[in-house]
Scaffold this motif. Sequence first.
Motif, PDB file in Angstrom:
ATOM      1  N   ARG A  20       0.869  -1.173   0.000  1.00 45.17           N
ATOM      2  CA  ARG A  20       0.000   0.000   0.000  1.00 45.17           C
ATOM      3  C   ARG A  20       0.903   1.219   0.000  1.00 45.17           C
ATOM      4  NH1 ARG A  20      -3.888  -1.033  -2.352  1.00 45.17           N
ATOM      5  NH2 ARG A  20      -5.447  -2.364  -1.514  1.00 45.17           N
ATOM      6  N   VAL A  21       0.451   2.242  -0.626  1.00 47.55           N
ATOM      7  CA  VAL A  21       1.231   3.464  -0.714  1.00 47.55           C
ATOM      8  C   VAL A  21       0.803   4.397   0.408  1.00 47.55           C
ATOM      9  CG1 VAL A  21       1.808   5.431  -2.155  1.00 47.55           C
ATOM     10  CG2 VAL A  21       1.388   3.223  -3.199  1.00 47.55           C
TER      11      VAL A  21
ATOM     12  N   ASP B 248       4.454  11.081  -1.505  1.00 44.62           N
ATOM     13  CA  ASP B 248       5.171  12.360  -1.546  1.00 44.62           C
ATOM     14  C   ASP B 248       6.595  12.175  -2.069  1.00 44.62           C
ATOM     15  OD1 ASP B 248       2.958  13.668  -0.579  1.00 44.62           O
ATOM     16  OD2 ASP B 248       3.688  13.790   1.491  1.00 44.62           O
ATOM     17  N   ARG B 249       7.268  11.122  -1.606  1.00 45.02           N
ATOM     18  CA  ARG B 249       8.635  10.841  -2.078  1.00 45.02           C
ATOM     19  C   ARG B 249       8.641  10.531  -3.568  1.00 45.02           C
ATOM     20  NH1 ARG B 249      10.062   6.960   2.868  1.00 45.02           N
ATOM     21  NH2 ARG B 249      10.587   8.552   4.394  1.00 45.02           N
ATOM     22  N   LEU B 250       7.677   9.724  -3.982  1.00 48.46           N
ATOM     23  CA  LEU B 250       7.586   9.374  -5.398  1.00 48.46           C
ATOM     24  C   LEU B 250       7.345  10.627  -6.235  1.00 48.46           C
ATOM     25  CD1 LEU B 250       7.478   7.255  -7.647  1.00 48.46           C
ATOM     26  CD2 LEU B 250       5.045   6.992  -7.160  1.00 48.46           C
ATOM     27  N   THR B 251       6.426  11.476  -5.802  1.00 55.48           N
ATOM     28  CA  THR B 251       6.125  12.713  -6.522  1.00 55.48           C
ATOM     29  C   THR B 251       7.352  13.620  -6.573  1.00 55.48           C
ATOM     30  OG1 THR B 251       3.824  12.557  -5.847  1.00 55.48           O
ATOM     31  CG2 THR B 251       4.581  14.707  -6.606  1.00 55.48           C
ATOM     32  N   ALA B 252       8.047  13.746  -5.438  1.00 56.53           N
ATOM     33  CA  ALA B 252       9.249  14.589  -5.394  1.00 56.53           C
ATOM     34  C   ALA B 252      10.316  14.053  -6.339  1.00 56.53           C
ATOM     35  CB  ALA B 252       9.791  14.663  -3.960  1.00 56.53           C
ATOM     36  N   CYS B 253      10.517  12.732  -6.326  1.00 56.94           N
ATOM     37  CA  CYS B 253      11.524  12.133  -7.210  1.00 56.94           C
ATOM     38  C   CYS B 253      11.115  12.279  -8.673  1.00 56.94           C
ATOM     39  CB  CYS B 253      11.740  10.665  -6.862  1.00 56.94           C
ATOM     40  SG  CYS B 253      12.678  10.423  -5.331  1.00 56.94           S
ATOM     41  N   LEU B 254       9.845  12.119  -8.954  1.00 56.74           N
ATOM     42  CA  LEU B 254       9.359  12.280 -10.322  1.00 56.74           C
ATOM     43  C   LEU B 254       9.610  13.712 -10.797  1.00 56.74           C
ATOM     44  CD1 LEU B 254       7.898  10.725 -12.569  1.00 56.74           C
ATOM     45  CD2 LEU B 254       5.750  11.493 -11.601  1.00 56.74           C
ATOM     46  N   ASN B 255       9.401  14.677  -9.906  1.00 56.51           N
ATOM     47  CA  ASN B 255       9.617  16.084 -10.278  1.00 56.51           C
ATOM     48  C   ASN B 255      11.091  16.428 -10.461  1.00 56.51           C
ATOM     49  OD1 ASN B 255       6.907  16.761 -10.383  1.00 56.51           O
ATOM     50  ND2 ASN B 255       6.820  17.248  -8.211  1.00 56.51           N
ATOM     51  N   ARG B 256      11.986  15.618  -9.918  1.00 56.43           N
ATOM     52  CA  ARG B 256      13.421  15.857 -10.083  1.00 56.43           C
ATOM     53  C   ARG B 256      13.966  15.315 -11.401  1.00 56.43           C
ATOM     54  NH1 ARG B 256      14.503  13.792  -4.189  1.00 56.43           N
ATOM     55  NH2 ARG B 256      13.856  15.646  -3.048  1.00 56.43           N
ATOM     56  N   LEU B 257      13.189  14.477 -12.067  1.00 59.61           N
ATOM     57  CA  LEU B 257      13.648  13.912 -13.338  1.00 59.61           C
ATOM     58  C   LEU B 257      13.728  15.000 -14.402  1.00 59.61           C
ATOM     59  CD1 LEU B 257      11.509  10.638 -13.611  1.00 59.61           C
ATOM     60  CD2 LEU B 257      13.917  10.814 -12.990  1.00 59.61           C
TER      61      LEU B 257
ATOM     62  N   GLU C 293      15.565   5.218  -3.564  1.00 54.17           N
ATOM     63  CA  GLU C 293      16.493   4.535  -2.653  1.00 54.17           C
ATOM     64  C   GLU C 293      17.296   5.539  -1.816  1.00 54.17           C
ATOM     65  OE1 GLU C 293      18.695   1.970  -5.267  1.00 54.17           O
ATOM     66  OE2 GLU C 293      17.163   0.396  -5.173  1.00 54.17           O
ATOM     67  N   ARG C 294      17.736   6.631  -2.446  1.00 51.80           N
ATOM     68  CA  ARG C 294      18.499   7.653  -1.728  1.00 51.80           C
ATOM     69  C   ARG C 294      17.668   8.313  -0.636  1.00 51.80           C
ATOM     70  NH1 ARG C 294      20.257   9.162  -6.837  1.00 51.80           N
ATOM     71  NH2 ARG C 294      18.763  10.855  -6.884  1.00 51.80           N
ATOM     72  N   ASN C 295      16.391   8.477  -0.908  1.00 51.93           N
ATOM     73  CA  ASN C 295      15.492   9.182   0.016  1.00 51.93           C
ATOM     74  C   ASN C 295      14.693   8.249   0.911  1.00 51.93           C
ATOM     75  OD1 ASN C 295      16.002  11.933  -0.839  1.00 51.93           O
ATOM     76  ND2 ASN C 295      15.147  11.261  -2.781  1.00 51.93           N
ATOM     77  N   GLU C 296      15.084   6.999   0.965  1.00 51.43           N
ATOM     78  CA  GLU C 296      14.339   5.992   1.722  1.00 51.43           C
ATOM     79  C   GLU C 296      14.198   6.377   3.198  1.00 51.43           C
ATOM     80  OE1 GLU C 296      14.475   1.214   2.590  1.00 51.43           O
ATOM     81  OE2 GLU C 296      16.080   2.150   1.471  1.00 51.43           O
ATOM     82  N   ASN C 297      15.248   6.865   3.784  1.00 50.86           N
ATOM     83  CA  ASN C 297      15.219   7.194   5.201  1.00 50.86           C
ATOM     84  C   ASN C 297      15.073   8.682   5.481  1.00 50.86           C
ATOM     85  OD1 ASN C 297      15.535   4.473   5.986  1.00 50.86           O
ATOM     86  ND2 ASN C 297      17.722   4.621   5.512  1.00 50.86           N
ATOM     87  N   ALA C 298      14.799   9.426   4.442  1.00 48.35           N
ATOM     88  CA  ALA C 298      14.701  10.889   4.618  1.00 48.35           C
ATOM     89  C   ALA C 298      13.388  11.282   5.221  1.00 48.35           C
ATOM     90  CB  ALA C 298      14.866  11.580   3.262  1.00 48.35           C
TER      91      ALA C 298
END
Length: 189
Positions: free
Chosen positions: A120-121, A127-136, A184-189
Motif C-alpha cells: 500500500r502506498v 510524496d517521495r515518489l512525486t518529489a523524485c518524479l519532479n526531479r527527473l 532509494e536515496r530518500n528511503e530514510n529521509a
Amino acid sequence: MKFLKLFKGKTSDEKELIRRFRLSGDMEVLGQIYQPYMEVLFARCYKFFRTEEDARDTVMELFEKLNVELKIHEPQNFKAWLYSVARNHCLMKLRQRMPIEIGKSLEDLEEKDESDTGYRVSDVQLDRLTACLNRLPDNQRRSISLFYLEGKCYREIAEVTGFDISKVKSYIQNGKRNLKNCLERNENA
C-alpha cells in the motif's frame, strides 16, 4: 458491453439537463446527461486499467460520482470537465493500487501480480515518489507520466511529445532507473 446501453433516452440541450438535474436530483436526467459520454469514458478508462471489467466498473463509479459532483460544481464546459473528473478518478484509483515500497526496484514491482495487494502506498511514500518524479529531466518525467499514469503506448507518447520513438523508450528506461535511485536515496529521509 450491454452496460453501455444503460440510460438511453432522449437528449436535449446539455446545459438544460444539468440545470434540471441540479434542481431535482433526478437520476434519470443524470443518465441522459451521462449516456452520450459512456463509450468514450469506457475507452479512456480502459487505457488506464487495461481490463474491460475495471473500465466498466470505473465508468459506473464515475456515474455515481457525478451524482455528487454536479450538485457541487456547475461546469461551463461539461465535456472537458467530465474528462478531467474521469482522468483524476482513474489516477486516484491507480495510486491506491500502486505497489510502491521504497527500496524495491520498479522492475520488480512491474512483475508483481496485480491481484497481490501486499503493498500500500502511504502519503509519505507518495510524496517521495512525486518529489523524485519532479526531479527527473522533463523528457523523462513526461514520458514516464504518459506511459504509466495515462497508459499511453510508445507511439502515442511520440505523437504527443514530438520525441522519436527510440528516444521515448530510452527516456522511460532511464527515467525508471533514475526514479528508483532517487527513491532509494530518500528511503530514510
